[in-house]
Scaffold this motif. Structure first.
Motif, short mmCIF file in Angstrom:
data_model
loop_
_atom_site.label_atom_id
_atom_site.label_comp_id
_atom_site.label_asym_id
_atom_site.label_seq_id
_atom_site.Cartn_x
_atom_site.Cartn_y
_atom_site.Cartn_z
N TYR A 136 0.82 -1.20 0.00
CA TYR A 136 0.00 0.00 0.00
C TYR A 136 0.86 1.27 0.00
O TYR A 136 0.54 2.25 -0.66
CB TYR A 136 -0.96 -0.01 1.20
CG TYR A 136 -2.08 -1.00 1.03
CD1 TYR A 136 -3.00 -0.87 0.00
CD2 TYR A 136 -2.23 -2.08 1.90
CE1 TYR A 136 -4.03 -1.78 -0.18
CE2 TYR A 136 -3.26 -3.00 1.74
CZ TYR A 136 -4.15 -2.85 0.69
OH TYR A 136 -5.17 -3.76 0.52
N THR A 141 -8.50 -0.04 0.93
CA THR A 141 -7.88 -1.34 1.11
C THR A 141 -8.73 -2.44 0.49
O THR A 141 -9.92 -2.25 0.21
CB THR A 141 -7.69 -1.69 2.60
OG1 THR A 141 -8.97 -2.04 3.18
CG2 THR A 141 -7.06 -0.55 3.37
N TRP A 200 -2.95 -3.53 10.69
CA TRP A 200 -3.57 -2.41 9.98
C TRP A 200 -3.03 -1.08 10.47
O TRP A 200 -2.90 -0.12 9.67
CB TRP A 200 -5.09 -2.47 10.12
CG TRP A 200 -5.72 -3.50 9.25
CD1 TRP A 200 -6.45 -4.60 9.63
CD2 TRP A 200 -5.67 -3.56 7.81
NE1 TRP A 200 -6.84 -5.32 8.54
CE2 TRP A 200 -6.38 -4.71 7.40
CE3 TRP A 200 -5.08 -2.75 6.83
CZ2 TRP A 200 -6.52 -5.06 6.07
CZ3 TRP A 200 -5.21 -3.09 5.50
CH2 TRP A 200 -5.94 -4.24 5.12
N ILE A 237 -5.83 6.85 3.31
CA ILE A 237 -6.26 5.45 3.21
C ILE A 237 -7.50 5.20 4.05
O ILE A 237 -7.64 5.73 5.16
CB ILE A 237 -5.12 4.49 3.61
CG1 ILE A 237 -5.51 3.03 3.40
CG2 ILE A 237 -4.64 4.76 5.04
CD1 ILE A 237 -4.35 2.03 3.52
N PRO A 279 -10.15 1.72 5.17
CA PRO A 279 -10.36 0.28 5.05
C PRO A 279 -11.73 0.00 4.45
O PRO A 279 -12.70 0.73 4.70
CB PRO A 279 -10.30 -0.20 6.50
CG PRO A 279 -10.89 0.94 7.28
CD PRO A 279 -10.48 2.20 6.53
#
Length: 367
Positions: free
Chosen positions: A49, A62, A90, A104, A106
């Motif tokens: 990532y 993600t 994470w 970012i 999730p």
């Protein structure tokens, strides 16, 4: 923008609303990778990532990560979003992406009835869904009780709370492709007669409660993205809404509960959603709700992703034209970014000849 080819300038304008600011309009689409043994994303996943953030991706979503329920995922190496080890993993992903200047979120996920009996990681856990029906309409298990549904709502809420605590920049709730939330949306898989069933609007109730519970946990200023689709993994022609009016009725309850951005999943971004208009699903969603939208579907490639065979690079002109007309706000890139972490940087620098074609071997490696 002096370094940018004017023709792709719309892709590299900043995006901002009251809750999030992005350096450009590119989004890394969520793509299941299966490189997280026992559900724990390790250093290799964090580096994967981070490479996208280092190369200019505006927002990373993600891969789908399972909420705290024994049947949330189907596979021993699919990441989950609960338990100390996984959440620490994470936290490292967030840290690495932020170090590289990226943003970012999730993707919070439950696969529902797409899980097979006996699947890892919890072989004894039965698949769950609104009516216990597979995507083909076959009965596999008993319908969930209302108590079980409420417990799942709270599992989403806990994941949202953990995402905020770990420093993520928002969340995306996965409500697409025939997975759990979408199984509540779809008449074929939701035949309930209680408050979680009924007509098109009635079938949004589970999603409404999930969004409401997540908002309760994260507060008013934390971005909630909601991903939905018409198509299902087993039926590319499936439709939740046959007309713009039906789509508006479907979306309105989700808007009212606080979705900030809709991620509108299609297999080919250039295809019109309804007859009589060139707007795709994202375009219609923006027009009907006024909310920012993410468009997605074979961006930069000439073959649709659901075949997962090879695909060659193709012109971005059609995409840029739609973006410049403000039909949608953000563009999610899937396979191109899976194969090439430098895709956004190359496009920005006008290095179209350096863009890589996609081949399915890329699925076996974290580039």
């Amino acid at each position: 923008m002096s370094n940018t080819n004017r023709s792709i300038e719309p892709l590299f304008q900043t995006f901002a609303n009251e809750k999030i600011k992005l350096s450009n309009r590119t989004v890394m689409a969520p793509m299941t990778r299966g490189f997280s043994p026992e559900g724990v994303p390790g250093e290799d996943v964090a580096a994967y990532y981070r490479r996208r953030a280092e190369n200019g991706v505006g927002l990373i979503v993600t891969e789908g990560t399972g909420i705290n329920h024994p049947a949330s995922v189907s596979g021993a190496s699919i990441p989950v979003f609960y338990g100390e080890d996984s959440l620490n993993g994470w936290a490292n992903v967030v840290k690495q992406v932020h170090k590289a200047g990226g943003k970012i979120v999730p993707q919070l996920w439950h696969v529902g009835m797409t899980r097979e009996k006996g699947d890892l990681p919890n072989q004894e856990a039965l698949p769950v869904g609104p009516s216990g029906l597979s995507l083909d309409g076959e009965k596999v298990t008993e319908p969930m009780t209302e108590k079980e549904v409420v417990e799942l709502v709270e599992a989403y809420a806990q994941a949202a709370a953990d995402a905020k605590r770990l420093g993520f920049d928002g969340i995306e709730i996965h409500g697409a492709h025939g997975y759990l939330i979408d199984q509540f949306f779809w008449e074929k898989t939701n035949q309930r007669k209680d408050r979680y069933g009924g007509d098109l609007v009635g079938r949004t109730q589970f999603a409404v409660e999930v969004i409401e519970a997540c908002r309760r946990e994260v507060g008013p200023d934390f971005p909630i993205i909601f991903r939905f689709s018409q198509w299902k993994m087993n039926d590319f022609k499936a439709k939740l809404a046959e007309t713009p009016d039906e789509l508006e009725r479907f979306l309105q309850p989700l808007v009212e509960e606080g979705v900030d951005i809709f991620h509108c999943s299609t297999r080919r971004f250039w295809e019109p959603e309804f007859e009589g208009s060139d707007l795709n699903l994202a375009g219609w969603t923006k027009k009907l709700t006024g909310k920012p939208v993410i468009s997605v579907g074979s961006v930069g490639l000439d073959g649709e992703f659901t075949s997962f065979s090879g695909a060659n690079t193709t012109s971005l002109d059609g995409l840029i034209k739609k973006l410049d007309k403000e039909e949608f706000d953000l563009v999610a890139i899937g396979r191109s970014l899976l194969m090439d972490p430098e895709w956004v940087k190359k496009v920005y620098e006008g290095r179209a000849n350096d863009l890589l074609s996609f081949n399915k071997e890329a699925l076996q490696k974290l580039y």
